[in-house]
Design a protein around this motif. Sequence first.
Motif, PDB file in Angstrom:
ATOM      1  N   LEU A 196      36.031  48.134  31.290  1.00  0.00           N
ATOM      2  CA  LEU A 196      37.333  47.613  30.883  1.00  0.00           C
ATOM      3  C   LEU A 196      38.436  48.579  31.291  1.00  0.00           C
ATOM      4  O   LEU A 196      39.475  48.190  31.823  1.00  0.00           O
ATOM      5  CB  LEU A 196      37.375  47.419  29.365  1.00  0.00           C
ATOM      6  CG  LEU A 196      36.760  46.129  28.848  1.00  0.00           C
ATOM      7  CD1 LEU A 196      36.696  46.148  27.330  1.00  0.00           C
ATOM      8  CD2 LEU A 196      37.575  44.939  29.289  1.00  0.00           C
TER       9      LEU A 196
ATOM     10  N   ASP B 204      37.412  41.768  32.284  1.00  0.00           N
ATOM     11  CA  ASP B 204      38.448  41.182  31.441  1.00  0.00           C
ATOM     12  C   ASP B 204      37.862  40.863  30.082  1.00  0.00           C
ATOM     13  O   ASP B 204      36.721  40.362  30.007  1.00  0.00           O
ATOM     14  CB  ASP B 204      38.924  39.847  32.060  1.00  0.00           C
ATOM     15  CG  ASP B 204      40.374  39.893  32.461  1.00  0.00           C
ATOM     16  OD1 ASP B 204      40.733  39.096  33.339  1.00  0.00           O
ATOM     17  OD2 ASP B 204      41.112  40.709  31.888  1.00  0.00           O
TER      18      ASP B 204
ATOM     19  N   TYR C 257      33.172  38.580  28.252  1.00  0.00           N
ATOM     20  CA  TYR C 257      33.551  39.528  29.289  1.00  0.00           C
ATOM     21  C   TYR C 257      33.508  38.827  30.620  1.00  0.00           C
ATOM     22  O   TYR C 257      32.566  38.117  30.941  1.00  0.00           O
ATOM     23  CB  TYR C 257      32.573  40.707  29.311  1.00  0.00           C
ATOM     24  CG  TYR C 257      32.424  41.328  27.953  1.00  0.00           C
ATOM     25  CD1 TYR C 257      31.251  41.108  27.206  1.00  0.00           C
ATOM     26  CD2 TYR C 257      33.426  42.106  27.395  1.00  0.00           C
ATOM     27  CE1 TYR C 257      31.108  41.661  25.953  1.00  0.00           C
ATOM     28  CE2 TYR C 257      33.293  42.643  26.149  1.00  0.00           C
ATOM     29  CZ  TYR C 257      32.127  42.428  25.425  1.00  0.00           C
ATOM     30  OH  TYR C 257      31.991  42.955  24.178  1.00  0.00           O
TER      31      TYR C 257
ATOM     32  N   LYS D  45      36.934  40.762  36.580  1.00  0.00           N
ATOM     33  CA  LYS D  45      38.345  40.567  36.925  1.00  0.00           C
ATOM     34  C   LYS D  45      38.476  40.440  38.420  1.00  0.00           C
ATOM     35  O   LYS D  45      37.736  41.004  39.203  1.00  0.00           O
ATOM     36  CB  LYS D  45      39.122  41.771  36.410  1.00  0.00           C
ATOM     37  CG  LYS D  45      40.624  41.502  36.317  1.00  0.00           C
ATOM     38  CD  LYS D  45      41.390  42.749  36.171  1.00  0.00           C
ATOM     39  CE  LYS D  45      41.488  43.169  34.736  1.00  0.00           C
ATOM     40  NZ  LYS D  45      42.777  42.863  34.176  1.00  0.00           N
TER      41      LYS D  45
ATOM     42  N   LYS E  43      50.862  46.840  31.965  1.00  0.00           N
ATOM     43  CA  LYS E  43      49.750  45.909  32.152  1.00  0.00           C
ATOM     44  C   LYS E  43      49.684  44.902  31.022  1.00  0.00           C
ATOM     45  O   LYS E  43      49.404  43.712  31.215  1.00  0.00           O
ATOM     46  CB  LYS E  43      48.430  46.703  32.184  1.00  0.00           C
ATOM     47  CG  LYS E  43      48.052  47.144  33.547  1.00  0.00           C
ATOM     48  CD  LYS E  43      46.619  47.612  33.588  1.00  0.00           C
ATOM     49  CE  LYS E  43      46.618  48.918  34.359  1.00  0.00           C
ATOM     50  NZ  LYS E  43      45.491  49.741  34.184  1.00  0.00           N
TER      51      LYS E  43
ATOM     52  N   GLN F 293      50.076  40.948  31.306  1.00  0.00           N
ATOM     53  CA  GLN F 293      49.030  40.030  30.855  1.00  0.00           C
ATOM     54  C   GLN F 293      49.615  38.944  29.971  1.00  0.00           C
ATOM     55  O   GLN F 293      49.268  37.772  30.079  1.00  0.00           O
ATOM     56  CB  GLN F 293      47.992  40.810  30.055  1.00  0.00           C
ATOM     57  CG  GLN F 293      46.814  39.999  29.662  1.00  0.00           C
ATOM     58  CD  GLN F 293      45.546  40.775  29.894  1.00  0.00           C
ATOM     59  OE1 GLN F 293      45.566  42.006  29.997  1.00  0.00           O
ATOM     60  NE2 GLN F 293      44.457  40.081  29.988  1.00  0.00           N
TER      61      GLN F 293
END
Lengths: 518, 314
Positions: free
Chosen positions: B56, B62, B72, B75, B91, B95
């Motif tokens: 992560l 992700d 999970y 990404k 970030k 997001q």
Amino acid sequence: MNGEIKKMTGTSAGPALVKSRCHLQVKKSLCVLVQHGMCVFGSGRRGPGGPTEYRCLVERILYTLRFPRYIYTAKSLYGDTGELIVEEVLQRGEMTMSSVVKTVADRLTHNMEDGRSMDYSEVISAFSSLVDTHFLQRCLAACGKGNAATSSEKTPNSSAATPESLTDCYKLPQINLRGRGKRRRSSGDSDVDQRGGKRAKLENKEVNRTLCGDEGVFWQVNFERFHLHFRDQAIISAVASKMDQTSSEIVRTMLRISEMTTQPNAAYTQPLSANEIFRALPASYNISRSTLDQYLTLLVDDPMEFVGKSGDSGGGMYVVNLHKALANLARATLESVVQERFGSRSARIFRLLLRKRHLEQKQVEDFAMIPAKEAKDMLYTLLSENLVQLQEIPKTPDHAPSRTFYLYTVNQLPTARMLLQHCYKTVGNLIERRLFETRENKRHLEKSQRIEAILASLQVSGAEPAQLTEVEEMITAPERQQLEALKHHINKMDSSENQVDETIFLLESYISSTKTSH
Amino acid sequence: MAEVKVKQESADAADIESRIRELCQQFPHGITDQVIQNDMPHVEAQQRAMAINRLLSVGQLDLLRNSSGLLYRLKDTQAASKMKGSDNQEKLVYQVIEDAGNKGIWSRDIRYKSNLPLTEINKILKNLENKKLIKAVKSVAASKKKVYMLYNLQPDRSVTGGAWYSDQDFESEFVEVLNQQCFKFLQSKAEAARDSKQSPMVQRNSSFATSHEVWKYISELGISKVELSMEDIETILNTLIYDGKVEMTIIAAKEGTVGSVDGQVKLYRGVNPIIQPTGLVRTPCGLCPVFEDCCDGGEISPSTCTYMTEWLDF
């Protein structure tokens, strides 16, 4: 005089309240009102021993507006004879058949060429056709009407003392009346007649006094029947404008067949099979059976739902949806008023709200595709005129405005009632203005009448043309113009009263149709 | 012995990470903790957690939440490379904006979701705008409000107002023109059908036009600079219905016929009004603005009404 009495007898009052006028005049006016069926009397609140009380029937008074329409309908259905019969009965309130026949024959004879006269039998046949189709009906006896006035206190069973409850309501009496119409002698022969005329008059009176066999049987106009006819006409013309002539003919045939079998307040006509309709179509419309079926299917599928299908036997059973048709016509009337008064975009919003029932402000703007500012303005105008209502739906118990839904809605029935009141006021305004104009120009009118009388007498006594022109010139050109303008004004106001009355009729029929169905 | 264990652990850690990555590639929708556990039953929970955290933080995994728990997902590496220069706060904001999709998100909502102070948010937003990662779009509902969304996304219709708005202004003339054109098209079709004098069923059916036909006609007319979809044309046709000039029916159609939506086709037809303008509005009283104030003997009364005078002399 009659107007004052009408104002006072709005609910129930006795002649004792109108003390300021001459007692005899009051009695005469009350008699006139009773004769025309606009007023009923009976034992009052103090019981049979107390003074009689009089109650006026407001709807009957308002039907006076519609007299020209009744007469015109009778003319279109039964010709000049029918027109004169209905006119006479409307003028007198109620008459016996024999007196109607005699008077009408005399009038028709007067308008015919010399040497011809109207036979009583023709008038009798026109009269009987009017009775057969229920346009004329027998009156209740005078005491029967009185009981009807106090019937509200009695049990409901005895309150239905309508003319229809008489079993022979539409039965013609046997009368032995033969003869022809008498021409009214012109005034030129009146001098000659006067000497020998007295004897002739006495003889005439005796002839008239011979009993014709229908004493005590009085006839009145059956207003409800005329109203059903008007309603049918409105539906047929709506179908004709929405679809085409042939469809309206089919609907006309359907309504004609079910004229006698349908109750006055029914929501639908009796079911008619396609076979019956096909047989009853007028001969001039020779369409094939399959085409008829197609037209009927189209009528059933139409969103306006004038005609409905109630079964499949006999080639398909069809009914005319009377109440739905009236509701559609009333809705179209409301939309037309909004359109003419506020513009086509407001009409768009109004129709949108009629369809979708409840909408938020934002939704109104989106559906109607009108910019937000203008839509807001139009909605607020409609709201202030009470054509559109606002419904609050709170999200929280404290009804905070920021957390409440505000929905716009249109209720068709209350809006129709409100517009009906507007119509009544409009008619009142038109009558008021007409009387005002007549009063203003009274002097001119009287002058012109006097001059006409002088001219007529001069002509009779054989004056020279020079004298006649001299008399004619007593009316100056501007005065003549003014009189012409006055005539034009009064005609215009009369015709517009009739037009507003058409709106009144549609709205009233719609409102009374909702009363019976709910 | 201890050394071997440590070495094994570190080797295991790398193995776990790569194994997790492979699992993610196998299940592109995301994997739950349970899946990882089933795959590597010998791995302890702590080691698993460490491996996941490392992935992560590096930005290769992700973290998502769904109804049953945590997911999970691998990404997108391209997206991962974009954020190389940014720090964590940026970030996070990025997001949040990405999650808002093409409806965009207001700056206050960003503050709520990320719990960052206003000044920080503004700085970050400016940074991201300069890097051309997000853009600001003015909303048509409230003209002062700015919503932020990813740079390469098309704003949703609710924000820009769709085809009817150009720069926040509702184009009423454009709508009017389209309205009239559609009505003329439907009216001429109905007249053609009436003049053809065929059987009534055929007449009625040929006077109908599907929404697809109307759409094609309008597109071919070329009066619109903007590309109009069939839904746009249907909203215009709905306004014609509310004008009382057109009626609509829906028929069922086979899937795949041109213009059908969910197996239905909407048909439109020009109609005539069922009554003439009613009697009340032919008098001046029906249209009078001071109708309520008019009474006998008052300042405004029928006898002195100027509207009536003008109307009578007409």
